[in-house]
Every structure is written in C-alpha cells, then in structure tokens.
Write a protein that holds these residues in place. Structure first.
Motif, PDB file in Angstrom:
ATOM      1  N   TYR A  10      -5.837  -1.292   6.986  1.00 38.21           N
ATOM      2  CA  TYR A  10      -6.493  -0.006   6.779  1.00 38.21           C
ATOM      3  C   TYR A  10      -7.890  -0.245   6.202  1.00 38.21           C
ATOM      4  O   TYR A  10      -8.197  -1.335   5.688  1.00 38.21           O
ATOM      5  CB  TYR A  10      -5.677   0.892   5.845  1.00 38.21           C
ATOM      6  CG  TYR A  10      -5.506   0.348   4.442  1.00 38.21           C
ATOM      7  CD1 TYR A  10      -6.419   0.638   3.424  1.00 38.21           C
ATOM      8  CD2 TYR A  10      -4.422  -0.463   4.118  1.00 38.21           C
ATOM      9  CE1 TYR A  10      -6.262   0.138   2.140  1.00 38.21           C
ATOM     10  CE2 TYR A  10      -4.255  -0.975   2.841  1.00 38.21           C
ATOM     11  CZ  TYR A  10      -5.178  -0.671   1.856  1.00 38.21           C
ATOM     12  OH  TYR A  10      -5.030  -1.181   0.590  1.00 38.21           O
ATOM     13  N   TYR A  41      -1.564  -3.199   5.236  1.00 39.41           N
ATOM     14  CA  TYR A  41      -0.550  -2.315   4.682  1.00 39.41           C
ATOM     15  C   TYR A  41       0.541  -3.186   4.068  1.00 39.41           C
ATOM     16  O   TYR A  41       1.025  -4.122   4.700  1.00 39.41           O
ATOM     17  CB  TYR A  41       0.080  -1.454   5.780  1.00 39.41           C
ATOM     18  CG  TYR A  41      -0.837  -0.414   6.370  1.00 39.41           C
ATOM     19  CD1 TYR A  41      -1.120   0.760   5.685  1.00 39.41           C
ATOM     20  CD2 TYR A  41      -1.398  -0.601   7.631  1.00 39.41           C
ATOM     21  CE1 TYR A  41      -1.949   1.732   6.229  1.00 39.41           C
ATOM     22  CE2 TYR A  41      -2.231   0.366   8.183  1.00 39.41           C
ATOM     23  CZ  TYR A  41      -2.501   1.522   7.485  1.00 39.41           C
ATOM     24  OH  TYR A  41      -3.323   2.474   8.021  1.00 39.41           O
ATOM     25  N   LYS A  45       0.245   4.092   1.402  1.00 39.15           N
ATOM     26  CA  LYS A  45      -0.451   3.922   2.677  1.00 39.15           C
ATOM     27  C   LYS A  45       0.458   3.368   3.764  1.00 39.15           C
ATOM     28  O   LYS A  45       0.279   3.669   4.947  1.00 39.15           O
ATOM     29  CB  LYS A  45      -1.660   2.997   2.490  1.00 39.15           C
ATOM     30  CG  LYS A  45      -2.786   3.598   1.662  1.00 39.15           C
ATOM     31  CD  LYS A  45      -3.965   2.637   1.573  1.00 39.15           C
ATOM     32  CE  LYS A  45      -5.106   3.215   0.742  1.00 39.15           C
ATOM     33  NZ  LYS A  45      -5.658   4.442   1.345  1.00 39.15           N
TER      34      LYS A  45
END
Length: 277
Positions: free
Chosen positions: A46, A111, A133
C-alpha cells in the motif's frame, strides 16, 4: 607571423586541450541491476508515504506517477532492483495503468496480518477487522452481513481447521462452512470451472468490493442471500471470519519482497467464513 612561432603556439594549444580533456570527469552510464523478480506477483503493498513520492518509468528518465495520488491503491510488487546505489521496487496496480519503479525507502509498505493469538476478545478482533489496512476484503464481506455477530474464538478455531473438516469445529454445533460453497464460472473460449468462496477470496481482483461481490454471488447461488443469513443470525448463529487475502505476516525493515514472510506461524490455514452456534 613566423611559421615556427605559429606551429609552437598550435602545439601548445593542443597540449593544453588534451590536458583539460584528461581532467574532465567521465560520467558512467547508470545500470539497473535486478536482485529479485517474480513474474507472477502476489505480494501486495500500500502507499505508505503521505508526501510526494514518485514512480519512475522503466529507464529512470521520467517521473510518471505520484504515489500521494493513489492513497487507497493496492500495489503488486514483482521486482526489486538497484539503480544509482538505491533500491527500488517495480510495482503495478491491478489494471496495469500505473506501473514503474519506486524507491523502497518508505514510499510503499506490505500489508501485514496480525496473528490470531494477539487478540483477547470479540471487540478487540472486530476493531482489527474494521480498521487494519490488511483487512479491506474482510470489511467488504462484513458489509454483506450487517447483522452478523463476529465471534473471535470461532474465527480462530475455523482458521486453524482444514477446509475439509470445517463442518466439525470443536466446541460448536450446527457449523455451516460458507467458505466451502461453490459455483461454476465461465473462463475464456467457453471454458467453465468451479471455485469456492475460499478460492475466490485468494484470487486477485480489482478492488476489495469486487472480491466481496464474487463472495455474494456464490452465497446467493447456494441460497444464502441476505434474508436467509439474517434468519440464521436471529436463530443464534454467529460468524467466524478469517481473511488473509494472501497477505504477509512479517517483513524486513524495508519490506523487501525477499524478506516478506507468508508463513502461518499461529496455526491458521486459509481464508475462512463459517456460521455456527
């Protein structure tokens, strides 16, 4: 002017020119050295930086994307390279419309799942599902079941159970292994194949919402629509949910692809969705 004098001057100028040329630094062309590559990327990252953080083209001649414009994008990393003594990842979004190289130093991060042993209560686990997340797919699935009561102990027990044995989880009765439900899908050239909810969760999709949509299609196909699920919840059924989404459990300091750990050290197995009393 005397020819000898002119020749002397020209010779001197040439000597000076050669000397100056010898003192000019020779700029070596930078090379891109690949240190790790996987042509079938599964490692998901991310955007970690909230500042300007760029993605470069494959020749490192132009900045083509700014990561701050992609705050919610899942990135698939399939290569790690060294360029100008710095480490970069080659990454791409799902559609491939944004791809290139970005510096490893805080621009993106993998992640990471929390081990199931780290939770103490239903509330603790639910907070993780709703905020972490790594749990985007879990949140999208939970929206399909707004009246479900998530049971942490059931979730953990189901996550440790092989999918063939999900209907018999110790300490629970009337177990319904939703993640084992299947339906047929159409592939290319008229090819059809059968997939379960578990398999669809583990297959990449453009968004978490799209993946939850696949789950809903299989639930509906097998008779577990919203009305049926609500009826079961009213009868006292609770929800066990564990979604790894093929995410990592740990990573090195900078989240190197080569040091991302996908092993299940807490005894969990696969993505699981069950109902039980």
């Amino acid at each position: 002017m005397n020819k000898k004098v002119i020749g002397f001057i020209m010779t001197g100028l040439m000597a000076v020119g050669v000397g100056m040329a010898a003192q000019q630094p020779v700029q070596a062309k930078s090379t891109i050295k690949s240190v790790w590559q996987d042509n079938e990327p599964q490692l998901k990252y991310y955007t970690a930086s909230k500042k300007n953080a760029y993605i470069w083209n494959t020749n490192f001649t132009r900045r083509i994307h700014n990561l701050k414009n992609y705050p919610n994008t899942t990135w698939y990393v399939n290569q790690q390279v060294i360029y100008n003594h710095k480490v970069y990842y080659r990454l791409s979004n799902f559609s491939g419309t944004a791809q290139g190289y970005t510096w490893r130093g805080g621009n993106v991060a993998p992640y990471l799942l929390k081990p199931m042993t780290s939770f103490k209560s239903n509330e603790d686990y639910l907070k993780y599902l709703n905020t972490d997340k790594s749990q985007k797919v879990a949140r999208a699935i939970l929206k399909l079941m707004p009246n479900a009561e998530v049971d942490y102990k059931l979730s953990y027990a189901a996550a440790k159970t092989q999918y063939e044995k999900l209907s018999k989880i110790k300490g629970y009765t009337s177990v319904i292994p939703l993640s084992n439900l299947e339906m047929k899908f159409k592939g290319g050239a008229g090819y059809t194949y059968t997939n379960s909810i578990r398999q669809q969760i583990q297959t990449n999709a453009p968004t978490a919402l799209a993946k939850a949509g696949r789950v809903k299609n299989i639930l509906d196909h097998n008779g577990y629509n919203a009305e049926k699920l609500n009826s079961l919840f009213k009868q006292g059924y609770k929800l066990g949910i564990y979604i790894s989404d093929v995410n990592a459990y740990s990573a090195g300091k900078y989240g190197y692809p080569t040091t991302v750990d996908l092993s299940h050290k807490d005894g969990t197995d696969m993505d699981t969705l069950v109902l039980a009393k």
